[in-house]
Design an enzyme around this catalytic site. Structure first.
Site, PDB file in Angstrom:
ATOM      1  N   LYS A  20       3.000 -15.427   2.691  1.00 35.89           N
ATOM      2  CA  LYS A  20       3.222 -16.181   1.452  1.00 35.89           C
ATOM      3  C   LYS A  20       4.715 -16.475   1.386  1.00 35.89           C
ATOM      4  O   LYS A  20       5.427 -16.071   0.459  1.00 35.89           O
ATOM      5  CB  LYS A  20       2.725 -15.342   0.261  1.00 35.89           C
ATOM      6  CG  LYS A  20       2.705 -16.069  -1.071  1.00 35.89           C
ATOM      7  CD  LYS A  20       1.643 -17.147  -1.172  1.00 35.89           C
ATOM      8  CE  LYS A  20       1.786 -17.914  -2.473  1.00 35.89           C
ATOM      9  NZ  LYS A  20       0.910 -19.123  -2.531  1.00 35.89           N
ATOM     10  N   ASP A  63     -12.347  -8.989   4.190  1.00 31.57           N
ATOM     11  CA  ASP A  63     -13.608  -8.981   3.436  1.00 31.57           C
ATOM     12  C   ASP A  63     -14.206 -10.382   3.406  1.00 31.57           C
ATOM     13  O   ASP A  63     -15.413 -10.562   3.556  1.00 31.57           O
ATOM     14  CB  ASP A  63     -13.388  -8.508   1.990  1.00 31.57           C
ATOM     15  CG  ASP A  63     -13.689  -7.027   1.811  1.00 31.57           C
ATOM     16  OD1 ASP A  63     -13.500  -6.272   2.793  1.00 31.57           O
ATOM     17  OD2 ASP A  63     -14.106  -6.627   0.707  1.00 31.57           O
ATOM     18  N   TYR A  73       0.821  -1.211   0.000  1.00 30.01           N
ATOM     19  CA  TYR A  73       0.000   0.000   0.000  1.00 30.01           C
ATOM     20  C   TYR A  73       0.859   1.266   0.000  1.00 30.01           C
ATOM     21  O   TYR A  73       0.430   2.306  -0.471  1.00 30.01           O
ATOM     22  CB  TYR A  73      -0.903   0.038   1.242  1.00 30.01           C
ATOM     23  CG  TYR A  73      -2.209  -0.674   1.070  1.00 30.01           C
ATOM     24  CD1 TYR A  73      -2.229  -2.049   0.833  1.00 30.01           C
ATOM     25  CD2 TYR A  73      -3.416  -0.004   1.160  1.00 30.01           C
ATOM     26  CE1 TYR A  73      -3.424  -2.716   0.695  1.00 30.01           C
ATOM     27  CE2 TYR A  73      -4.620  -0.669   1.027  1.00 30.01           C
ATOM     28  CZ  TYR A  73      -4.617  -2.021   0.782  1.00 30.01           C
ATOM     29  OH  TYR A  73      -5.806  -2.683   0.640  1.00 30.01           O
ATOM     30  N   ASP A 133      -6.429  -6.966   4.003  1.00 31.80           N
ATOM     31  CA  ASP A 133      -7.544  -6.320   3.294  1.00 31.80           C
ATOM     32  C   ASP A 133      -8.445  -7.385   2.689  1.00 31.80           C
ATOM     33  O   ASP A 133      -9.665  -7.367   2.845  1.00 31.80           O
ATOM     34  CB  ASP A 133      -6.981  -5.401   2.204  1.00 31.80           C
ATOM     35  CG  ASP A 133      -8.072  -4.754   1.368  1.00 31.80           C
ATOM     36  OD1 ASP A 133      -9.044  -4.255   1.978  1.00 31.80           O
ATOM     37  OD2 ASP A 133      -7.969  -4.762   0.132  1.00 31.80           O
ATOM     38  N   ASP A 162      -3.045 -18.320   0.758  1.00 30.90           N
ATOM     39  CA  ASP A 162      -4.038 -18.997  -0.092  1.00 30.90           C
ATOM     40  C   ASP A 162      -4.776 -20.073   0.707  1.00 30.90           C
ATOM     41  O   ASP A 162      -6.003 -20.213   0.617  1.00 30.90           O
ATOM     42  CB  ASP A 162      -3.396 -19.578  -1.370  1.00 30.90           C
ATOM     43  CG  ASP A 162      -2.094 -20.326  -1.122  1.00 30.90           C
ATOM     44  OD1 ASP A 162      -1.596 -20.309   0.026  1.00 30.90           O
ATOM     45  OD2 ASP A 162      -1.572 -20.939  -2.070  1.00 30.90           O
TER      46      ASP A 162
END
Ligand code: IPM
Ligand code: MG
Length: 360
Positions: free
Chosen positions: A195, A255, A146, A251, A227
């Site tokens: 990751k 959601d 970001y 983020d 994942d």
């Protein structure tokens, strides 16, 4: 006590939901003898319209000088709103990122809690949700991709773009400490999500989180690839207590976490830093499609106000009272459209806010 709150209604449904949260805060003030003073601040599209930029220095200073910040939502419809014809650093979302960074709010807490009254709105099968679930995503908020360098260019006639995801060990350590501290007050289990099979930042993340874990010997730490985590949230959300992760993974996963709770309209969030000042906002966006129609669910914002009472003002029983009032209204069968199911009563944004305020 008196508390000064910077209030940022923002765009879309922001003003409606913030208005209801302030009603609830006022009811708390009346009952428990506090005074909440609000100062309105512009961010996002409304700020662009008024000042040309999504966050002015003056707005940032007002937020900085307040005891806490309550925010509705920021942004319009990409492709439709004229705000998105501006360069990226002048668009509404840039204002949100700038206030998070400007106030040093590196820790974002997003609780994913299944309200038993809303079990029917949860898209997962009964056998997967069992007795419900209650976990919290601890998202790093002021680093990573970001805020890394980015560039758009043309090389030999070929359009090209790149973003970078930098993290240093201090940034990782301070958010890890937050996650472990949160876990100590809950189920004492942290799953650190990365990751590490691909990214250098993730390999460093894993190392630093493991080192930091030694400061919290009672907390059980495990690592999970992002994942796999995305899959586990829909396969078995009960397994999680605290999910610790970097900015962009957080983020996305938050959601997903909100959806399994039934509605993104229920999820609160708190963004915190080194001091008591925090920024409290619903996890959802500005929903321009339903703005101004009295359809938006104000509960995520109201629960964010409860987090403000708890984390910034140390008003525990007041925060409990807000959460109890939300539960009472849900028990009464009242629902906004996003959480409606058969046999419940549909009400609008304003009525939901009023009922909760009355329940304090
Ligand atoms: C969120 C939002 C923001 C983010 C957007 C609006 C920039 O999606 O708070 O989750 O990506 O952080
Ligand atoms: Mg998001």
């Amino acid at each position: 006590m008196n508390y000064n709150i910077a209030v940022i209604p923002g765009d879309g449904i922001g003003p409606e939901i913030v208005r209801e949260a302030c009603k609830v805060l006022d009811a708390v003030g009346t009952k428990y003898g506090h005074e909440f003073k609000y100062k309105e601040v512009l961010i996002g599209g409304v700020s662009i319209d008024a000042t040309g930029v999504p966050l002015t220095e003056e707005a940032l200073n007002t937020a900085r000088e307040s005891d806490s910040v309550l925010l509705g939502a920021v942004g319009g419809k990409v492709g439709e709103s004229k705000w998105y014809e501006l360069p990226p650093n002048l668009r509404p979302e840039a204002g949100l990122l700038a206030i998070r960074k400007g106030l040093g709010l590196f820790c974002n807490l997003r609780p994913a809690l299944l309200f038993p009254q809303l079990k029917n709105a949860c898209p997962l099968k009964d056998e997967l949700i069992g007795g419900g679930f209650d976990f919290v995503v601890v998202r790093e908020l002021t680093g990573g991709v970001y805020f890394g360098e980015r560039k758009t260019m043309t090389e030999n006639g070929l359009r090209k773009a790149m973003d970078t995801m930098p993290y240093d060990e201090n940034e990782i350590r301070r958010i890890a400490r937050w996650a472990f501290a949160v876990a100590m007050k809950r189920g004492k289990r942290v799953v650190s999500v990365d990751k590490a099979n691909v990214l250098d930042t993730s390999r460093l993340w894993r190392q630093v989180v493991a080192e930091t874990a030694k400061e919290f010997p009672e907390v059980e730490l495990s690592d999970m690839l992002v994942d796999n985590c995305a899959m586990q949230i829909v396969r078995d959300p009960k397994q999680f207590d605290v999910i610790l992760t970097e900015n962009m993974f957080g983020d996305i996963l938050s959601d997903e976490a909100s959806m399994v709770t039934g509605s993104i309209g229920m999820l609160s969030s708190a963004s915190l830093g080194a001091g008591k000042l925090g920024l409290y906002e619903p996890s959802h966006g500005s929903a321009p499609d339903i703005a101004g129609q009295d359809k938006a669910n104000p509960i995520a914002t109201i629960l964010s106000a409860a987090m403000m009472l708890r984390y910034s003002f140390d008003l525990q029983k007041e925060a409990d009272a807000v959460e109890a009032a939300v539960n009472k209204v849900l028990d009464g069968g009242y629902r906004t459209v996003d959480i409606m199911s058969e046999g419940t009563t549909l009400i609008g944004t304003t009525e939901m806010g009023e009922k909760i305020a009355k329940g304090i």
